[in-house]
Scaffold this active site. Structure first.
Site, PDB file in Angstrom:
ATOM      1  N   ASN A   1       0.811  -1.179   0.153  1.00  0.00           N
ATOM      2  CA  ASN A   1      -0.161   0.079  -0.149  1.00  0.00           C
ATOM      3  C   ASN A   1       0.767   1.244  -0.003  1.00  0.00           C
ATOM      4  OD1 ASN A   1      -1.851   2.116   0.388  1.00  0.00           O
ATOM      5  ND2 ASN A   1      -2.454   1.445   2.444  1.00  0.00           N
TER       6      ASN A   1
ATOM      7  N   HIS B   1      -9.677   1.128   4.559  1.00  0.00           N
ATOM      8  CA  HIS B   1      -8.331   1.599   5.223  1.00  0.00           C
ATOM      9  C   HIS B   1      -8.601   2.428   6.287  1.00  0.00           C
ATOM     10  CE1 HIS B   1      -4.375   2.670   6.097  1.00  0.00           C
ATOM     11  NE2 HIS B   1      -4.048   1.611   5.542  1.00  0.00           N
TER      12      HIS B   1
ATOM     13  N   SER C   1       3.363  -1.724  10.406  1.00  0.00           N
ATOM     14  CA  SER C   1       4.764  -1.915  10.768  1.00  0.00           C
ATOM     15  C   SER C   1       5.511  -3.017  10.329  1.00  0.00           C
ATOM     16  CB  SER C   1       5.203  -1.400  12.017  1.00  0.00           C
ATOM     17  OG  SER C   1       4.801  -0.263  12.351  1.00  0.00           O
TER      18      SER C   1
ATOM     19  N   GLU D   1      -7.140   5.032   7.426  1.00  0.00           N
ATOM     20  CA  GLU D   1      -6.978   6.301   7.257  1.00  0.00           C
ATOM     21  C   GLU D   1      -8.191   6.791   6.606  1.00  0.00           C
ATOM     22  OE1 GLU D   1      -3.041   5.610   5.149  1.00  0.00           O
ATOM     23  OE2 GLU D   1      -2.226   5.169   7.325  1.00  0.00           O
TER      24      GLU D   1
ATOM     25  N   GLY E   1       2.295   2.707  10.876  1.00  0.00           N
ATOM     26  CA  GLY E   1       3.164   3.886  10.678  1.00  0.00           C
ATOM     27  C   GLY E   1       3.963   4.201  12.179  1.00  0.00           C
TER      28      GLY E   1
ATOM     29  N   GLU F   1      -5.444  -4.883  10.324  1.00  0.00           N
ATOM     30  CA  GLU F   1      -4.580  -3.644  10.573  1.00  0.00           C
ATOM     31  C   GLU F   1      -4.713  -2.938  11.984  1.00  0.00           C
ATOM     32  OE1 GLU F   1      -2.352  -2.481   6.841  1.00  0.00           O
ATOM     33  OE2 GLU F   1      -4.142  -1.221   6.920  1.00  0.00           O
TER      34      GLU F   1
ATOM     35  N   LYS G   1       0.015   4.277  -0.215  1.00  0.00           N
ATOM     36  CA  LYS G   1      -0.708   5.479   0.057  1.00  0.00           C
ATOM     37  C   LYS G   1      -0.355   6.756  -0.780  1.00  0.00           C
ATOM     38  CE  LYS G   1      -0.216   3.172   4.660  1.00  0.00           C
ATOM     39  NZ  LYS G   1      -0.340   3.488   6.036  1.00  0.00           N
TER      40      LYS G   1
HETATM   41  P1  13P Z   1       2.908   0.593   7.780  1.00  0.00           P
HETATM   42  O1  13P Z   1       3.465  -0.886   7.316  1.00  0.00           O
HETATM   43  O2  13P Z   1       3.713   1.822   7.289  1.00  0.00           O
HETATM   44  O3  13P Z   1       2.787   0.470   9.165  1.00  0.00           O
HETATM   45  O4  13P Z   1       1.489   0.745   7.083  1.00  0.00           O
HETATM   46  C1  13P Z   1       0.518  -0.331   7.150  1.00  0.00           C
HETATM   47  C2  13P Z   1      -0.589   0.185   6.514  1.00  0.00           C
HETATM   48  O5  13P Z   1      -1.342   0.999   6.775  1.00  0.00           O
HETATM   49  C3  13P Z   1      -0.895  -0.600   5.090  1.00  0.00           C
HETATM   50  O6  13P Z   1      -2.119  -0.602   4.709  1.00  0.00           O
END
Ligand code: 13P
Length: 251
Positions: free
Chosen positions: A10, A95, A212, A97, A173, A167, A12
């Protein structure tokens, strides 16, 4: 039951077209010939060139979101048909976010999932609790609520066409990965929730862990019996790191 592992990147809001193609030049030769499925999730603007570069490779391409309506006055949105038109095969839905920053609701997701499936897209549904919910011992309750609400309108026989990504928001992150035990426990719980709708589909549905994931921790997370792959954010931006995570699943 053996489920084919799936590793999804992903990106983003990262990577221009040029950066995406540069990544592919490095990634494609580094992928194992046989093994896990690999899905790249670029921004909308890079979808078409990434699809074009991945033709005749085993790599699939996903969008990071989609609107539930066929068409209409929804400025800034993209439909399932528009994604299919580009050769996109998968779509991330829900997601955290999108949920936290763009008001994505379980009601909208309950419409998006059947819409994506009817169009022939493979949805990657994200679920997960935040830190306060984990601290308050509400993880099972939150996951149950999300799974029940988001999958409510999916026919039981189609449940195994969905990929679910667990997740935990506190791990996204932050560099704070769930322990392999925490990931296994939550993913097994999600599988149990799917089993209440259809036991066979629950055996076949792939459930990923995200939050992560890095080359250094991928192997132990992916070794968990119910963890069928990973949805990777930060570490998927570097081809070498993402290739190492794919290799950890191929072992
Ligand atoms: P990270 O791997 O940067 O923690 O992000 C995970 C994520 O949101 C994947 O969709």
């Amino acid at each position: 039951m053996s489920r084919t592992p799936l590793l999804a990147a992903n990106w983003k809001m990262h990577k221009t077209v040029g950066e995406a193609l540069e990544f592919l030049d490095a990634l494609l030769p580094a992928l194992p010939a046989e093994g896990p499925e690999v899905v790249l999730c670029p921004a909308y603007t890079a979808l078409a060139p990434v699809v074009a570069r991945c033709v005749e490779t085993p790599v699939r391409v996903a969008a990071q979101n989609m609107h539930q309506a066929e068409s209409g006055a929804f400025t800034g949105e993209v439909s399932a048909a528009m994604l299919l038109d580009l050769g996109v095969e998968d779509v991330i839905l829900g997601h955290s976010e999108r949920r936290a920053l763009f008001a994505e609701s379980d009601e909208a997701l309950a419409e998006k999932l059947p819409t994506a499936l009817e169009a022939g897209l493979e949805p990657i549904l994200c679920v997960g609790e935040d830190e306060a919910q984990r601290d308050a011992d509400q993880t099972a309750e939150v996951l149950t609520r999300q799974i029940e609400a988001d999958l409510a309108a999916v026919e039981p026989e189609h449940l195994d066409r969905i990929v679910i990504a667990y997740e935990p928001i506190w791990a996204i992150g932050t560099g704070r990965t769930a322990t392999p035990e925490q990931a296994q426990e939550a993913v097994a719980l999600i599988r149990e929730r799917v089993a209440t709708r259809d036991a066979g589909a629950a055996e076949r549905v792939r459930i990923l862990y995200g939050g992560s994931v890095k080359p250094a921790n991928a192997a132990e997370l992916l070794a968990q019996p119910d963890v069928d792959g990973a949805l990777v954010g930060g570490a998927s931006l570097e081809a070498a790191d993402f290739a190492a995570i794919v290799a950890a699943a191929a072992r």
